[in-house]
Design an enzyme around this catalytic site. Structure first.
Site, mmCIF file in Angstrom:
data_model
loop_
_atom_site.group_PDB
_atom_site.id
_atom_site.type_symbol
_atom_site.label_atom_id
_atom_site.label_comp_id
_atom_site.label_asym_id
_atom_site.label_seq_id
_atom_site.Cartn_x
_atom_site.Cartn_y
_atom_site.Cartn_z
ATOM 1 N N HIS A 1 -2.977 5.886 -11.236
ATOM 2 C CA HIS A 1 -3.420 4.847 -11.187
ATOM 3 C C HIS A 1 -3.483 4.015 -12.902
ATOM 4 O O HIS A 1 -3.435 5.293 -13.938
ATOM 5 C CB HIS A 1 -4.951 4.462 -10.809
ATOM 6 N N THR B 1 0.944 -1.597 0.261
ATOM 7 C CA THR B 1 -0.029 0.002 -0.140
ATOM 8 C C THR B 1 0.756 0.788 0.356
ATOM 9 O O THR B 1 0.850 2.627 -0.979
ATOM 10 C CB THR B 1 -1.266 -0.361 1.303
ATOM 11 N N ASP C 1 -3.055 7.242 -18.043
ATOM 12 C CA ASP C 1 -1.983 7.435 -16.584
ATOM 13 C C ASP C 1 -1.699 8.527 -17.810
ATOM 14 O O ASP C 1 -0.741 9.139 -16.713
ATOM 15 C CB ASP C 1 -1.795 6.387 -16.107
ATOM 16 N N GLU D 1 1.575 4.350 -2.322
ATOM 17 C CA GLU D 1 0.776 5.886 -2.506
ATOM 18 C C GLU D 1 2.036 6.429 -2.914
ATOM 19 O O GLU D 1 2.309 7.766 -3.270
ATOM 20 C CB GLU D 1 0.643 6.307 -0.798
HETATM 21 ZN ZN ZN Z 1 -3.897 4.993 -5.543
#
Ligand code: ZN
Ligand code: CA
Length: 441
Positions: free
Chosen positions: A263, A250, A274, A254
């Site tokens: 993304h 995660t 993107d 980030e």
């Molecule tokens: Zn994200």
């Protein structure tokens, strides 16, 4: 009262109805905007070109080192995560960014040509903003049971006044806040999001309004249950769906946003992108799965399957194992152009590698604002020394010629009238050419 009830009943469903929500970053972007569909403008291309010209330097001798401060904000002892989890998170960042993670072998070979390591490493800050030694971890007790509410008010954890802790200077440190991002729904604690981050302001692949409301809110936020590797609380239940997020990815995702990455599916359907050429387009996020059969959109040149291996998808952590070359280049460009003060400490003065044994040439300071002082010591006569300052499009802005040099020689280059930015300093010593980067600020 009615409004409150409405929020309580419906907002969690509007947030979670389709699939679990890994990352809060898209909540604040207007993904109706056509801005990011026309993603790549000139400045972005220039940044990429600069990276291409410096790829060798970036991948061999220079590692961009980013100092990190982790702010642990806790209401109870469970949220007060152990230092060892912080260390493991830094290890995961360094392993995954450098692509030394052992699970790269799981990547489908169709992506071999686009997968790439990043010469970006992270370290816990050793000096705090007051100049005192630190372990790069702060701990703050809070009375807040959660830092997210049903209005999805963000950033409360980043302010002393709202039960959080103020950032360390955001231009000098990557601030990571670790805290509770859960909703309390009918007595059950459910993480609203696992994390979110802001990209630097003004990136051309992001819509306008993607930056924080307060510049001091820049940084990364991670829900405490998914921070670090093998976090004991990492089996997260989001309205009936259990998400296992114990690999520390995660935070990798980030930090990707923090360094400018969108993304991988472009936060839209097959027509959304993107802003990067090599990442395959996809109709939607992966649904926390590892479904290698999906190919939801036809790509422009070669039709790749959906890239569940990419850290910037919402696939399960178990199948994520890489960034792409364009993603890495964008992160370099962001560090060098938009977050330069993070890596500044590693680039104070520069030696020019000439491979000429009889010559020692260096320049300082770097970054520079008025004069570059170039020092040359040569044991043999140099017939012709030419020094050029070149911009990223290859334009020569300044040129100095010196003939018949021997011994110690100093050359001063006046850069007061040159715009702030990244440039090349090129030395030509009797037809041996070398190029170094120099930052003018
Ligand atoms: Zn994200
Ligand atoms: Ca495809």
């Amino acid at each position: 009262m009615i409004k409150k009830l409405f929020l309580l009943l419906f907002l969690p469903f509007s947030v979670f109805s389709q699939h679990p929500t890994k990352c809060g970053t898209p909540f604040y972007i207007n993904n109706q905007s056509s801005f990011f569909k026309e993603a790549v403008n000139n400045s972005f291309m220039n940044a990429k070109e600069w990276v291409n010209n410096n790829r060798k330097k970036l991948s061999t001798d220079s590692i961009l080192n980013v100092p990190v401060v982790v702010h642990i904000i806790h209401e109870n002892s469970i949220e007060n995560l152990d230092d060892s989890l912080v260390y493991s998170q830094i290890e995961v960042l360094n392993r995954d960014f450098s692509r030394s993670n052992s699970d790269t072998v799981n990547m489908r070979s169709v992506f071999d040509t686009i997968a790439a390591p990043a010469s970006i490493q992270f370290y816990l800050a050793t000096i705090d903003p007051n100049g005192n030694p630190t372990n790069g971890i702060t701990r703050t007790f809070t009375n807040e049971s959660s830092f997210i509410d049903f209005n999805l008010t963000l950033d409360l954890m980043k302010d002393d006044a709202t039960g959080g802790v103020d950032a360390w200077p955001v231009e000098k440190y990557l601030n990571i806040w670790v805290c509770d991002l859960s909703f309390n729904v009918f007595g059950q604690s459910i993480p609203a999001i696992l994390g979110y981050a802001y990209p630097p302001a003004g990136l051309s692949n992001w819509p306008q309004g993607s930056s924080p409301t307060n510049p001091n809110f820049d940084g990364v936020v991670i829900h405490y249950e998914v921070f670090g590797r093998n976090n004991p609380y990492s089996s997260v239940n989001q309205l009936g769906t259990t998400i296992s997020a114990n690999m520390g990815r995660t935070c990798v995702h980030e930090v990707g946003h923090y360094l400018g990455l969108r993304h991988v599916w472009g936060d839209g359907d097959c027509s959304a992108d993107d802003g990067l050429l090599d990442t395959p387009i996809a109709i939607d996020q992966s649904q926390f799965d590892c479904d290698s059969t999906k190919n939801s959109c036809v790509d422009f040149s070669y039709d790749f399957p959906d890239m569940i291996e990419n850290y910037m998808d919402y696939s399960s952590e178990e199948c994520q194992n890489t960034f792409t070359r364009d993603q890495v280049d964008l992160m370099y460009a962001v560090l060098i152009n938009d977050r330069y003060d993070l890596i500044n400490n590693n680039m104070i003065s520069t030696n020019v590698e000439t491979n000429l044994e009889y010559i020692n040439i260096s320049f300082l300071p770097n970054p520079v604002s008025d004069f570059v002082q170039i020092s040359l010591v040569t044991q043999k006569k140099v017939n012709n020394l030419e020094i050029k300052l070149i911009d990223i499009s290859g334009r020569v802005l300044l040129k100095k010629n010196n003939k018949n040099i021997y011994g110690n020689h100093k050359i001063k280059l006046d850069v007061k009238n040159i715009k702030t930015g990244v440039y090349f300093l090129q030395t030509n010593i009797d037809e041996k050419i070398n190029t170094s980067t120099i930052v003018i600020q």
